[in-house]
Design a protein around this motif. Structure first.
Motif, PDB file in Angstrom:
ATOM      1  N   GLN A   1       0.948  -1.171   0.212  1.00 42.05           N
ATOM      2  CA  GLN A   1      -0.081   0.073  -0.017  1.00 42.05           C
ATOM      3  C   GLN A   1       0.986   1.194  -0.058  1.00 42.05           C
ATOM      4  O   GLN A   1       1.819   1.409   0.784  1.00 42.05           O
ATOM      5  N   GLY A   2       0.417   2.119  -0.974  1.00 45.45           N
ATOM      6  CA  GLY A   2       1.414   3.540  -0.861  1.00 45.45           C
ATOM      7  C   GLY A   2       0.287   4.515  -0.752  1.00 45.45           C
ATOM      8  O   GLY A   2      -0.678   4.310  -0.144  1.00 45.45           O
ATOM      9  N   ASP A   3       0.643   5.816  -1.267  1.00 50.63           N
ATOM     10  CA  ASP A   3      -0.331   6.935  -0.948  1.00 50.63           C
ATOM     11  C   ASP A   3      -1.587   6.539  -1.841  1.00 50.63           C
ATOM     12  O   ASP A   3      -1.440   6.176  -2.688  1.00 50.63           O
ATOM     13  N   LEU A   4      -2.674   7.100  -1.302  1.00 51.08           N
ATOM     14  CA  LEU A   4      -4.030   6.892  -1.846  1.00 51.08           C
ATOM     15  C   LEU A   4      -3.992   8.093  -3.220  1.00 51.08           C
ATOM     16  O   LEU A   4      -3.676   9.305  -2.824  1.00 51.08           O
ATOM     17  N   GLN A   5      -4.374   7.562  -4.299  1.00 49.01           N
ATOM     18  CA  GLN A   5      -4.642   8.686  -5.335  1.00 49.01           C
ATOM     19  C   GLN A   5      -5.931   8.533  -5.778  1.00 49.01           C
ATOM     20  O   GLN A   5      -6.417   7.302  -6.266  1.00 49.01           O
ATOM     21  N   VAL A   6      -6.542   9.592  -6.071  1.00 45.51           N
ATOM     22  CA  VAL A   6      -8.020   9.727  -6.572  1.00 45.51           C
ATOM     23  C   VAL A   6      -7.847   9.881  -7.901  1.00 45.51           C
ATOM     24  O   VAL A   6      -7.329  10.994  -8.462  1.00 45.51           O
ATOM     25  N   LEU A   7      -7.840   9.109  -8.823  1.00 53.07           N
ATOM     26  CA  LEU A   7      -7.895   9.119 -10.249  1.00 53.07           C
ATOM     27  C   LEU A   7      -9.012   9.735 -10.833  1.00 53.07           C
ATOM     28  O   LEU A   7      -8.921  10.240 -11.898  1.00 53.07           O
ATOM     29  N   LYS A   8     -10.295   9.534 -10.412  1.00 55.48           N
ATOM     30  CA  LYS A   8     -11.390  10.116 -11.004  1.00 55.48           C
ATOM     31  C   LYS A   8     -12.331  10.228  -9.727  1.00 55.48           C
ATOM     32  O   LYS A   8     -12.588   9.141  -9.298  1.00 55.48           O
ATOM     33  N   GLY A   9     -12.880  11.388  -9.613  1.00 56.68           N
ATOM     34  CA  GLY A   9     -13.867  11.606  -8.631  1.00 56.68           C
ATOM     35  C   GLY A   9     -15.339  11.109  -9.101  1.00 56.68           C
ATOM     36  O   GLY A   9     -15.561  10.589 -10.429  1.00 56.68           O
ATOM     37  N   ILE A  10     -16.404  11.280  -8.204  1.00 56.87           N
ATOM     38  CA  ILE A  10     -17.488  11.129  -8.337  1.00 56.87           C
ATOM     39  C   ILE A  10     -18.323  11.968  -9.433  1.00 56.87           C
ATOM     40  O   ILE A  10     -18.011  13.312  -9.337  1.00 56.87           O
ATOM     41  N   SER A  11     -19.078  11.623 -10.395  1.00 64.28           N
ATOM     42  CA  SER A  11     -19.685  12.482 -11.408  1.00 64.28           C
ATOM     43  C   SER A  11     -20.661  13.479 -10.626  1.00 64.28           C
ATOM     44  O   SER A  11     -21.142  13.393  -9.711  1.00 64.28           O
ATOM     45  N   GLU A  12     -20.622  14.838 -11.552  1.00 66.83           N
ATOM     46  CA  GLU A  12     -21.628  15.697 -11.104  1.00 66.83           C
ATOM     47  C   GLU A  12     -23.008  15.326 -10.920  1.00 66.83           C
ATOM     48  O   GLU A  12     -23.849  15.517  -9.806  1.00 66.83           O
ATOM     49  N   GLN A  13     -23.374  14.491 -11.992  1.00 61.95           N
ATOM     50  CA  GLN A  13     -24.917  13.833 -11.795  1.00 61.95           C
ATOM     51  C   GLN A  13     -25.042  12.858 -10.631  1.00 61.95           C
ATOM     52  O   GLN A  13     -26.066  12.789 -10.175  1.00 61.95           O
ATOM     53  N   ALA A  14     -24.170  12.076 -10.226  1.00 62.01           N
ATOM     54  CA  ALA A  14     -24.380  11.197  -9.133  1.00 62.01           C
ATOM     55  C   ALA A  14     -24.421  11.869  -7.931  1.00 62.01           C
ATOM     56  O   ALA A  14     -25.082  11.841  -6.988  1.00 62.01           O
ATOM     57  N   MET A  15     -23.404  13.047  -8.060  1.00 62.91           N
ATOM     58  CA  MET A  15     -23.585  13.968  -6.628  1.00 62.91           C
ATOM     59  C   MET A  15     -24.801  14.469  -6.341  1.00 62.91           C
ATOM     60  O   MET A  15     -25.250  14.625  -5.186  1.00 62.91           O
ATOM     61  N   LYS A  16     -25.369  14.907  -7.560  1.00 59.79           N
ATOM     62  CA  LYS A  16     -26.614  15.596  -7.512  1.00 59.79           C
ATOM     63  C   LYS A  16     -27.781  14.701  -6.964  1.00 59.79           C
ATOM     64  O   LYS A  16     -28.870  14.958  -6.132  1.00 59.79           O
ATOM     65  N   LEU A  17     -27.596  13.545  -7.314  1.00 60.81           N
ATOM     66  CA  LEU A  17     -28.802  12.440  -7.106  1.00 60.81           C
ATOM     67  C   LEU A  17     -28.715  12.352  -5.464  1.00 60.81           C
ATOM     68  O   LEU A  17     -29.533  11.936  -4.885  1.00 60.81           O
TER      69      LEU A  17
END
Ligand SMILES: O=P(O)(O)OC[C@H]1O[C@H](OP(=O)(O)OP(=O)(O)O)[C@H](O)[C@@H]1O
Ligand code: HPA
Ligand SMILES: [Mg+2]
Length: 175
Positions: free
Chosen positions: A81-97
Motif C-alpha cells: 500500500q502506498g499513498d492513496l490517489q484519486v484518479l477520478k472523482g464522483i460525477s456531478e450527476q451522481a453527486m446531484k442524485l
C-alpha cells in the motif's frame, strides 16, 4: 542498509490465505444484496474501482439499480500500500442524485482492509451507505453492511487475480 530486514508486503504480513472462487464471490454478493434490500432503495451505486466493479454489477442487478458511477482510487501496487490517489472523482450527476452529501447512494467495494480507501470515499459522500463483501477488523467500523469478516492477518485472493494451476501432491513436498 546492510542487515536491515526487507520491508514485508501486506500479503506477507498477512499469514493466511483466503482464496475466493467466482461461485463463492457471486453467492457472497447475493447475500450482501439481501441485507441491502432492507436498507434501500438507492438512487445509484458508486463502485470504488477496480475491485468494487464486480460486486457493484451484481448488487445493482439484484437491486434493479441502473445508474452506476465510479470513484477511481489506487493505493496498492499488487500487495504494497502506498499513498492513496484519486484518479477520478464522483460525477456531478451522481453527486446531484445524492443531494451533495451522498444521501440515498450506495458505495460498493470488494473489501475494507486498513480502511484508508473507504475513509477517503466516505469523506466525499458522508451520508451514503457503504457496503463491502469482506471486512477486516481495522476497516470494519467504516462499513455499514458487509457479509464476511476475515482476520487482519488474512490475505483475500479474488477470482479475477488468480487462476487455476497444478498443485503437486503432498508426498512430493507440497505445503
Ligand atoms: O482498506 P484499504 O487498506 O484501503 O484496502 C482496501 C482497498 O484495497 C483494494 O484496492 P486497490 O487499491 O488494491 O485497487 P484495485 O481495487 O484497483 O485492485 C481493495 O479493492 C479496496 O479498494
Ligand atoms: O486482502 C486483500 N486482498 C486483495 N486485495 C487487497 N487490498 C487490500 N487488502 C487486500
Ligand atoms: Mg480497490
Amino acid at each position: 542498509m546492510a542487515g536491515e530486514a526487507p520491508e514485508l508486503s501486506a500479503q506477507e504480513r498477512a499469514g493466511r490465505a483466503f482464496p475466493v472462487s467466482w461461485d463463492q464471490f457471486h453467492r457472497d454478493c447475493r447475500a450482501l444484496t439481501w441485507r441491502l434490500n432492507e436498507v434501500g432503495p438507492f438512487h445509484a451505486v458508486i463502485a470504488i474501482t477496480r475491485g468494487g466493479l464486480v460486486p457493484a454489477a451484481i448488487v445493482a442487478r439484484e437491486l434493479g439499480v441502473r445508474i452506476i458511477d465510479t470513484v477511481c482510487v489506487a493505493s496498492y501496487d499488487h500487495d504494497k500500500q502506498g499513498d492513496l490517489q484519486v484518479l477520478k472523482g464522483i460525477s456531478e450527476q451522481a453527486m446531484k442524485l445524492g443531494g451533495g452529501t451522498g444521501k440515498g447512494l450506495l458505495i460498493v467495494d470488494d473489501l475494507v482492509d486498513t480502511g484508508k480507501t473507504g475513509k477517503l470515499v466516505r469523506e466525499m459522500l458522508p451520508d451514503a451507505h457503504f457496503a463491502t463483501v469482506y471486512a477486516k477488523p481495522k476497516g470494519r467500523p467504516l462499513v455499514d453492511t458487509f457479509i464476511t469478516e476475515v482476520s487482519q492477518d488474512t490475505w483475500i485472493f479474488f477470482p479475477w487475480d488468480t487462476a487455476l494451476s497444478y498443485h503437486p501432491p503432498l508426498r512430493d513436498g507440497a505445503a
